[in-house]
Design a protein around this motif. Structure first.
Motif, PDB file in Angstrom:
ATOM      1  N   ILE A  40       0.840  -1.210   0.000  1.00 58.00           N
ATOM      2  CA  ILE A  40       0.000   0.000   0.000  1.00 58.00           C
ATOM      3  C   ILE A  40       0.869   1.252   0.000  1.00 58.00           C
ATOM      4  O   ILE A  40       0.663   2.184  -0.804  1.00 58.00           O
ATOM      5  N   ASP A  41       1.851   1.285   0.888  1.00 59.48           N
ATOM      6  CA  ASP A  41       2.722   2.455   0.988  1.00 59.48           C
ATOM      7  C   ASP A  41       3.469   2.690  -0.319  1.00 59.48           C
ATOM      8  O   ASP A  41       3.608   3.833  -0.777  1.00 59.48           O
ATOM      9  N   LEU A  42       3.951   1.612  -0.918  1.00 59.04           N
ATOM     10  CA  LEU A  42       4.704   1.724  -2.171  1.00 59.04           C
ATOM     11  C   LEU A  42       3.808   2.209  -3.307  1.00 59.04           C
ATOM     12  O   LEU A  42       4.213   3.061  -4.107  1.00 59.04           O
ATOM     13  N   THR A  43       2.587   1.686  -3.379  1.00 54.96           N
ATOM     14  CA  THR A  43       1.653   2.083  -4.440  1.00 54.96           C
ATOM     15  C   THR A  43       1.349   3.573  -4.375  1.00 54.96           C
ATOM     16  O   THR A  43       1.327   4.269  -5.400  1.00 54.96           O
ATOM     17  N   ALA A  44       1.124   4.058  -3.158  1.00 52.85           N
ATOM     18  CA  ALA A  44       0.839   5.483  -2.982  1.00 52.85           C
ATOM     19  C   ALA A  44       2.059   6.329  -3.340  1.00 52.85           C
ATOM     20  O   ALA A  44       1.941   7.351  -4.024  1.00 52.85           O
ATOM     21  N   LYS A  45       3.224   5.895  -2.888  1.00 52.94           N
ATOM     22  CA  LYS A  45       4.452   6.660  -3.148  1.00 52.94           C
ATOM     23  C   LYS A  45       4.761   6.712  -4.640  1.00 52.94           C
ATOM     24  O   LYS A  45       5.277   7.719  -5.149  1.00 52.94           O
ATOM     25  N   ALA A  46       4.427   5.644  -5.354  1.00 54.32           N
ATOM     26  CA  ALA A  46       4.703   5.591  -6.790  1.00 54.32           C
ATOM     27  C   ALA A  46       3.764   6.500  -7.585  1.00 54.32           C
ATOM     28  O   ALA A  46       4.049   6.827  -8.738  1.00 54.32           O
ATOM     29  N   GLY A  47       2.624   6.889  -6.981  1.00 56.08           N
ATOM     30  CA  GLY A  47       1.735   7.845  -7.644  1.00 56.08           C
ATOM     31  C   GLY A  47       0.473   7.289  -8.258  1.00 56.08           C
ATOM     32  O   GLY A  47      -0.199   7.980  -9.032  1.00 56.08           O
ATOM     33  N   TYR A  48       0.107   6.057  -7.927  1.00 55.22           N
ATOM     34  CA  TYR A  48      -1.117   5.458  -8.478  1.00 55.22           C
ATOM     35  C   TYR A  48      -2.369   6.006  -7.784  1.00 55.22           C
ATOM     36  O   TYR A  48      -2.298   6.502  -6.663  1.00 55.22           O
ATOM     37  N   ASP A  49      -3.504   5.858  -8.456  1.00 58.96           N
ATOM     38  CA  ASP A  49      -4.795   6.244  -7.890  1.00 58.96           C
ATOM     39  C   ASP A  49      -5.351   5.158  -6.977  1.00 58.96           C
ATOM     40  O   ASP A  49      -6.079   5.437  -6.026  1.00 58.96           O
ATOM     41  N   SER A  50      -5.038   3.896  -7.320  1.00 62.50           N
ATOM     42  CA  SER A  50      -5.650   2.782  -6.610  1.00 62.50           C
ATOM     43  C   SER A  50      -4.729   1.568  -6.606  1.00 62.50           C
ATOM     44  O   SER A  50      -3.716   1.528  -7.316  1.00 62.50           O
ATOM     45  N   ILE A  51      -5.121   0.590  -5.794  1.00 67.67           N
ATOM     46  CA  ILE A  51      -4.335  -0.638  -5.665  1.00 67.67           C
ATOM     47  C   ILE A  51      -5.236  -1.831  -5.931  1.00 67.67           C
ATOM     48  O   ILE A  51      -6.428  -1.823  -5.614  1.00 67.67           O
ATOM     49  N   GLU A  52      -4.689  -2.867  -6.558  1.00 70.29           N
ATOM     50  CA  GLU A  52      -5.391  -4.129  -6.780  1.00 70.29           C
ATOM     51  C   GLU A  52      -4.600  -5.231  -6.070  1.00 70.29           C
ATOM     52  O   GLU A  52      -3.690  -5.828  -6.645  1.00 70.29           O
ATOM     53  N   PRO A  53      -4.919  -5.494  -4.805  1.00 69.36           N
ATOM     54  CA  PRO A  53      -4.167  -6.485  -4.031  1.00 69.36           C
ATOM     55  C   PRO A  53      -4.630  -7.908  -4.312  1.00 69.36           C
ATOM     56  O   PRO A  53      -5.694  -8.135  -4.896  1.00 69.36           O
ATOM     57  N   TRP A  54      -3.841  -8.864  -3.861  1.00 65.36           N
ATOM     58  CA  TRP A  54      -4.208 -10.271  -3.915  1.00 65.36           C
ATOM     59  C   TRP A  54      -4.788 -10.651  -2.556  1.00 65.36           C
ATOM     60  O   TRP A  54      -4.231 -10.296  -1.511  1.00 65.36           O
ATOM     61  N   MET A  55      -5.887 -11.389  -2.573  1.00 70.40           N
ATOM     62  CA  MET A  55      -6.564 -11.736  -1.334  1.00 70.40           C
ATOM     63  C   MET A  55      -5.650 -12.510  -0.389  1.00 70.40           C
ATOM     64  O   MET A  55      -5.731 -12.353   0.828  1.00 70.40           O
ATOM     65  N   ARG A  56      -4.778 -13.335  -0.919  1.00 71.28           N
ATOM     66  CA  ARG A  56      -3.919 -14.130  -0.039  1.00 71.28           C
ATOM     67  C   ARG A  56      -2.982 -13.263   0.782  1.00 71.28           C
ATOM     68  O   ARG A  56      -2.647 -13.612   1.918  1.00 71.28           O
ATOM     69  N   ASP A  57      -2.569 -12.114   0.243  1.00 71.58           N
ATOM     70  CA  ASP A  57      -1.710 -11.211   1.011  1.00 71.58           C
ATOM     71  C   ASP A  57      -2.485 -10.557   2.148  1.00 71.58           C
ATOM     72  O   ASP A  57      -1.951 -10.352   3.242  1.00 71.58           O
TER      73      ASP A  57
END
Length: 324
Positions: A62-79
């Motif tokens: 989550i932190d990396l996705t935000a820092k990289a500049g994306y609008d949203s994240i698509e995580p994997w349920m297992r994580d």
């Protein structure tokens, strides 16, 4: 129409249904409004498979996705499940996502909702319910619905698959999450756009939608021109990537995916076709390239976002149509 059609007849029926239009209803995101400029035709999402090899936890993702500049994240349920099983709080995770300025437009799960075996399918629906409940608690609104468990089955009855997708959608109505039929090009069922859209159309559910993928459409053998037949409501999340000229399609696999623009996929044609059809959803970068897994994950995420935006710019989309 008989329910006992062969594969060719099913695909022909799909083409007729598509020509008539998939849906007249547009489904806007129910997540908090994204800080998205009207100059941006699409939103940009990060599928965490792209840095799977670095073995980061969901909080780091989550932190990396935000820092990289994306609008949203698509995580994997297992994580997310690992995080919860280790004592993590889903409410804390939701707050972290919101505070990071992100939304969860989709997530990746593998419930066996489509299989013929009644007991396995029931267990699959139970897993889907757990996944949707978890996803809803962190603010997620959609989940992938790939043909897990039926990938080696070449005689899957698509009418039955449509009924099963409808059951999954009705479960999603209860849980507040929309399952998206995912095209899997390597499978023997739902490997093509026509098959996947047939299941979505024949489900008869107003929230039925498709989760397409550049690589999987190519791998399954469908022509990208078919994307132009989909209305804006038919696709809300699009997995974006690219593929090289070699190896040939028959031996290519997930690990050969590359950054958008670094391969030979007709991305400009794809983006123009989707935009003209009314797609204003999110492009989710999904890669499984093992070379990228050996690199700094932030550099990979930033590079992926930059190259995706550059590919969209090269498409020279009509900006007169307002983004939603």
């Amino acid at each position: 129409m008989q329910t006992n059609l062969n594969r060719r007849e099913l695909l022909a029926a799909t083409g007729t249904a598509l020509a008539a239009g998939f849906s007249t209803t547009t489904y806007a995101s129910t997540s908090p409004a994204r800080k998205r400029s009207t100059a941006e035709p699409f939103g940009y999402c990060f599928n965490t498979s792209t840095i799977r090899g670095q073995k980061l936890g969901i909080v780091e993702q989550i932190d990396l996705t935000a820092k990289a500049g994306y609008d949203s994240i698509e995580p994997w349920m297992r994580d997310i499940d690992v995080y919860f099983q280790q004592g993590g709080s889903l409410s804390d995770l939701r707050k972290r996502i919101k505070d990071s300025g992100l939304t969860v437009e989709s997530a990746i799960g593998f419930a066996q909702w489509i299989v013929d075996d009644d007991q396995k399918r029931q267990k699959g629906l139970e897993q889907a319910k757990r996944d949707m409940d978890t996803l809803r608690q962190i603010g997620g609104i959609r989940i992938a619905a790939p043909p897990t468990g039926a990938t080696k089955q070449s005689d899957l009855n698509l009418f039955e698959a449509a009924k099963r997708y409808r059951a999954l959608l009705k479960l999603g109505d209860q849980m507040g999450v929309v399952p998206q039929v995912e095209v899997w090009g390597f499978s023997k069922s739902l490997s093509r756009l026509g098959e996947s859209m047939f299941v979505a159309i024949e489900s008869g559910h107003p929230k039925a939608c498709l989760l397409p993928d550049v690589y999987h459409i190519f791998k399954g053998g469908s022509d990208f021109a078919g994307l132009g037949l989909l209305s804006g409501s038919a696709v809300q999340v699009f997995h974006v990537n690219d593929y090289p000229a070699n190896p040939p399609r028959e031996t290519m696999n997930d690990s050969h995916r590359v950054y958008p623009g670094d391969g030979v996929a007709p991305l400009s044609e794809i983006f123009r076709s989707m935009h003209q059809a009314g797609f204003r959803g999110v492009l989710s970068l999904e890669l499984f390239n093992k070379e990228y897994w050996q690199q700094d994950p932030l550099v990979v995420a930033q590079t992926g976002l930059r190259k995706t935006k550059e590919a969209v710019l090269r498409a020279k989309l009509d900006q007169q149509t307002k983004a939603v």
